[in-house]
Design an enzyme around this catalytic site. Structure first.
Site, short mmCIF file in Angstrom:
data_model
loop_
_atom_site.label_atom_id
_atom_site.label_comp_id
_atom_site.label_asym_id
_atom_site.label_seq_id
_atom_site.Cartn_x
_atom_site.Cartn_y
_atom_site.Cartn_z
CG HIS A 376 -1.94 -1.04 1.28
ND1 HIS A 376 -3.22 -0.89 0.82
CD2 HIS A 376 -1.85 -2.31 1.73
CE1 HIS A 376 -3.90 -2.01 1.00
NE2 HIS A 376 -3.08 -2.90 1.55
CE LYS A 567 -6.80 13.67 0.29
NZ LYS A 567 -6.69 12.61 -0.71
NE ARG A 568 -3.72 10.02 10.04
CZ ARG A 568 -3.30 9.10 10.89
NH1 ARG A 568 -3.98 7.98 11.06
NH2 ARG A 568 -2.21 9.28 11.60
CE LYS A 573 -2.58 10.64 3.02
NZ LYS A 573 -3.25 9.72 2.09
CB THR A 675 -10.27 4.57 -0.86
OG1 THR A 675 -9.72 4.95 0.40
CG2 THR A 675 -9.56 3.34 -1.38
CE LYS A 679 -14.13 5.66 1.36
NZ LYS A 679 -13.19 5.81 2.49
C1 26Q Z 1 3.50 0.25 10.28
C2 26Q Z 1 4.42 -0.11 11.26
C3 26Q Z 1 4.40 0.47 12.51
C4 26Q Z 1 3.42 1.40 12.79
C5 26Q Z 1 2.49 1.76 11.84
C6 26Q Z 1 2.53 1.20 10.57
C7 26Q Z 1 1.54 1.60 9.53
C8 26Q Z 1 0.18 1.68 9.84
C9 26Q Z 1 -0.75 2.05 8.88
C10 26Q Z 1 1.92 1.87 8.23
C11 26Q Z 1 0.99 2.25 7.28
C12 26Q Z 1 -0.35 2.32 7.59
C13 26Q Z 1 -1.40 2.71 6.62
C14 26Q Z 1 -1.20 2.93 5.34
C15 26Q Z 1 -2.29 3.35 4.45
O1 26Q Z 1 -3.39 3.65 4.89
N1 26Q Z 1 -2.04 3.39 3.13
C16 26Q Z 1 -3.07 3.77 2.20
O2 26Q Z 1 -3.73 2.59 1.75
C17 26Q Z 1 -4.86 2.90 0.95
C18 26Q Z 1 -5.56 1.60 0.63
O3 26Q Z 1 -4.82 0.87 -0.29
C19 26Q Z 1 -4.43 3.66 -0.30
O4 26Q Z 1 -5.59 4.06 -1.00
C20 26Q Z 1 -3.61 4.91 0.07
O5 26Q Z 1 -3.09 5.50 -1.11
C21 26Q Z 1 -2.47 4.51 0.99
O6 26Q Z 1 -1.78 5.67 1.43
#
Ligand code: 26Q
Length: 835
Positions: A376, A567-568, A573, A675, A679
């Protein structure tokens, strides 16, 4: 047989299947009253909506319960292949509306409550969001489950039942303040605890080699600290099809011996402390949406999920097949949601070898035919790595297995590229250095039979860039699965007025066949249709304006252009680019350049990772800019700006339907998919965006005339970086120069000198990876085109209709069909009809 026994056997013989519960208004009313009065013990004096909410959930839950059991039986009897979606995050949001909609009881429940003098909306609002995720990746998992149930696919979600989900965000003096999200405080009526399926997960200790009964060398992992994993099941109803799948969430609990051992030694406080440390594991969700390296507790969470889930699947297998795993890979597949659960690769091998007696070759064969990995992110710095040292301490047996996988893998690389030691170094699962690290993505890639990205561009860039060496070795493993969103929550539920209008015009059934929205295309030419479309949008904008008024204290006029970015908060972004545009609009108004103005309301929302300094400073900037603009009588209704606190799933359900312009403005090549963009499109917003992630496919579907495109391409971004000179760009663009001057002059921070210096510095630095200045001009021009287009109500409404009409491809039903056709290969199993 005595008379008592006779009576008993007659009674037993006369027991029949429980009759299904009524699906009509009267049954709902009566069950509600029964729960409210007899189970919850409330009466007409109870004033809180909470108990009514509870009674309603219990009423709906029992209707799910019977379908849930039948679905499990149907899968058992089909004896078919099943998929397991392993994810550290499931961002489910609220469940009540979804349950009503998917049971087909939306109308009848509303009626039933009216009969009882209650408002559905009020009850629905009293439900906490289940915020067990950060953002896109977690919400995607939730949409996937909805679509799998709707497609009757035997898919189970496995995750963690965090006591505290995503933090609650408040804005205090323009800054983010985090509060714990104790979402289970009032209990969770949707979950069923199933202690009978408890598993045991080991940590620490050491490994010991010995000869087993057959004289083979075997390994024992000993002196471990064990933790219990207790499952809580959440029902996942399909859309009006009697299927109810399962999301199984694990909670950590201390083992009894743990307590007893310490207790007998007279160490009561120590034993309580030990209990606490076991239960720590599932206490809180990590609120970072890009990896935070080195936090041991996070690795504990990851292994806990992987181990408990695999043991659960293996226990069911062994119950039927014993230790014969010869057909296991034909019947099971594990989808890894990013690298977060990738310990599962080594854990499956460990369980098969150490617990079930398989040799390496057969254990590896099973693992490498059942694991599939979804990536991702393209940001190299976000790839997960764990110090070998932590692995050795916490999961010594897993480290041995990872090293064995690596040795065998590197031998294969060496055969493929003889003498290429540089490549061996690059591809090794272990990054060498002062602190050697395990590269989790490489572990997942080596063991998986499928590796996918989440949008076409993203998948191409993975193969050409981040994972190039692996693509050269195994091109057949790589594939794309463009993301989607569930049209049940993101259209049918959140936009009921539009949903009824769609029923009236293109007929019923679009919820499960979203390509039928194409039927709207000719209607875009019909004046009365457009008029009604506009009315629906107008009502949704009023609802959104109401939310902004209560949450932000800012007045949005529904006649204005609603321009939204939620979004975050992340530098890639580019919320900053949005703010620069807002400042530019303000500057134009102040210098009297406001002829032919399109009044605009800008809404921005999102959470910053608590340790992400720049993201937090960007939130502060947005709020300060909003404060200045909204208070300026000269600006008046021409421009309004609001930051919506605590952006979350349930807020998006109001925001998406009320949006005109959807901001998707990431630096090209950085947003894997997005995503939120989907929406918004589904709800008739028009995108202003870069050629990034799924924006590219959105534009292809809707056509360039219905999309405001700007900015460098991913290739141009890479090119620019080599000789990036933001100072020259600013010097050559008077309007940008004015914006930067407003920022540096302290206009937005008169009482807080210097606080935005880091932001100015980042924009003006030749090292700015996000190329804010490079895309400013293109962005402002695209915004001008959008503003002009909005003034032509007829043309804008056409574009809006066409966006909804062309959004069919972005249903997760399509995404799940592709996963199933190309990765999982599961049969669709119809649920038994309710008699
Ligand atoms: C990993 C290790 C330690 C702590 C936290 C994490 C961690 C947690 C969440 C790393 C990444 C995430 C989340 C990533 C994320 O939300 N990515 C998004 O995924 C969506 C679904 O595929 C995409 O549409 C977005 O583009 C992408 O940014």
């Amino acid at each position: 047989m005595n008379s008592k026994q006779l009576k008993q056997s007659q009674l037993s013989a006369s027991l029949t299947e429980l009759p299904p519960l009524g699906m009509d208004v009267l049954s709902l009313v009566n069950d509600f009253r029964r729960y409210y009065t007899y189970s919850l013990g409330r009466d007409r004096h109870s004033r809180s909506a909470h108990y009514a909410y509870q009674a309603l959930v219990l009423t709906l839950r029992e209707r799910l319960m019977e379908r849930w059991k039948q679905t499990r039986y149907a899968y058992e009897e089909a004896d078919c292949k099943q998929a397991y979606y392993l994810s550290l995050e499931f961002l489910m949001g609220r469940a009540l509306g979804n349950a009503m909609l998917n049971l087909g009881l939306e109308e009848d429940t509303t009626l039933a409550l009216q009969c009882l003098g209650m408002e559905l909306e009020e009850l629905a609002e009293s439900e906490h969001d289940a915020g067990l995720g950060n953002g896109g990746l977690g919400r995607l998992a939730a949409c996937f489950l909805d679509s799998c149930a709707t497609l009757r696919l035997p898919v189970t979600g496995y995750g963690i039942r965090y006591d505290y989900g995503m933090f609650h965000q408040q804005i205090v003096e323009g800054e983010q303040v985090e509060y714990p999200d104790h979402w289970l405080r009032d209990g969770n009526p949707w979950e069923i605890e199933r202690p009978e399926y408890t598993q045991r997960v080991a940590f620490g200790g050491r490994t010991e080699y010995h000869r087993d009964a057959a004289g083979r060398l075997a390994v024992r992992w000993v002196d471990t600290n064990d933790v219990l994993a207790i499952p809580y099941d959440v029902p996942i109803p399909g859309y009006q099809n009697n299927t109810v799948n399962t999301l199984r969430l694990w909670k950590a609990a201390a083992t009894d011996e743990f307590d007893l051992g310490e207790f007998n030694a007279g160490l009561y406080p120590e034993s309580v402390a030990a209990k606490n440390s076991a239960e720590q594991i599932t206490l809180v969700l990590y609120p970072n949406d890009s990896s935070e390296n080195g936090k041991e507790l996070r690795l504990r969470q990851q292994y806990f999920l992987a181990s408990a889930s695999l043991q659960d699947v293996l226990a069911r297998w062994v119950g039927i097949h014993g230790n014969d795993f010869s057909s296991f890979a034909e019947k099971n597949v594990f989808q890894l949601n990013d690298t977060h659960p990738s310990c599962a690769v080594a854990e499956l091998i460990r369980l098969l070898m150490d617990e079930h007696g398989l040799g390496w070759e057969r254990a590896w064969d099973v693992a490498s035919r059942t694991m599939a990995y979804t990536n991702h992110t393209l940001l190299p710095e976000a790839l997960e790595k764990w110090p070998v040292r932590i692995f050795r301490q916490l999961l010594p047996r897993l480290l041995e297995i990872i090293l064995e996988i690596n040795a065998r893998f590197l031998a294969e690389v060496a055969r493929h590229w003889p003498g290429d030691t540089e490549r061996l170094r690059r591809m090794s699962l272990i990054e060498e250095g002062r602190e050697p690290m395990v590269r989790m993505a490489y572990l997942a890639i080596v063991a998986s039979f499928s590796i996918n990205g989440v949008a076409a561009l993203h998948s191409r860039l993975l193969a050409e860039g981040l994972f190039r060496d692996f693509f050269e070795l195994w091109p057949h493993k790589f594939n794309n699965k463009t993301n989607g969103v569930t049209p049940r929550r993101w259209l049918a539920w959140c936009n009921p007025d539009l949903a009824r209008f769609l029923d009236d015009t293109i007929g019923f059934g679009w919820e499960v066949d979203l390509e039928r929205l194409h039927g709207l295309l000719p209607l875009a030419e019909d004046g009365t249709f457009r008029e009604r479309w506009l009315q629906v949008k107008r009502a949704n904008k009023e609802r959104l304006a109401q939310l902004v008024a209560t949450e932000c204290g800012v007045t949005f006029d529904p006649r204005a252009l609603f321009d939204v970015q939620v979004k975050r908060i992340h530098e890639y972004k580019r919320q900053l680019l949005n703010v620069l545009h807002v400042i530019h609009l303000y500057d134009r108004i102040k210098r009297g350049d406001a002829a032919d103005w399109t009044p605009r309301c800008v809404l921005i929302g999102g959470k910053a990772a608590p340790g992400y300094f720049m993201a937090k400073r960007i939130i502060k900037l947005i709020n300060n800019v909003a404060m200045v603009i909204n208070a300026d009588p000269e600006v008046g209704p021409l421009l309004k700006v609001a930051f919506i606190p605590n952006y979350r799933v349930s807020a998006m359900e109001v925001i998406a339907p009320g949006t005109d312009l959807s901001e998707q403005i990431s630096t090209a090549g950085k947003e894997a998919s997005g995503t939120g963009n989907m929406k918004f499109m589904m709800n008739g917003a028009i995108t202003i965006g870069t050629l990034d992630g799924a924006n590219i496919e959105i534009r292809e579907e809707v056509g360039n005339e219905n999309f405001f495109l700007f900015g460098l391409t991913a290739e141009q971004v890479e090119e620019q970086r080599r000789h990036y000179d933001p100072a020259a760009i600013i010097a050559g663009d008077e309007e940008l120069a004015r914006v930067i001057r407003l920022l540096t002059s302290g206009h937005f921070n008169q009482l807080e000198p210097g606080i935005f210096d880091p932001i100015v510095h980042s924009i003006t630095s030749p090292g700015d990876p996000w190329l804010i200045a490079a895309d400013f001009r293109g962005y402002v021009e695209a915004q001008r085109r959008a503003a002009a287009a909005f003034r032509d109500v007829e043309a804008w409404t056409r574009m809006s209709i066409r966006n909804t009409a062309c959004s069919g491809r972005f249903s997760t039903d399509r995404t799940m069909r592709e996963y199933n056709a190309e990765i999982w290969r599961l049969p669709q199993v119809p649920a038994k009809p309710m008699v």
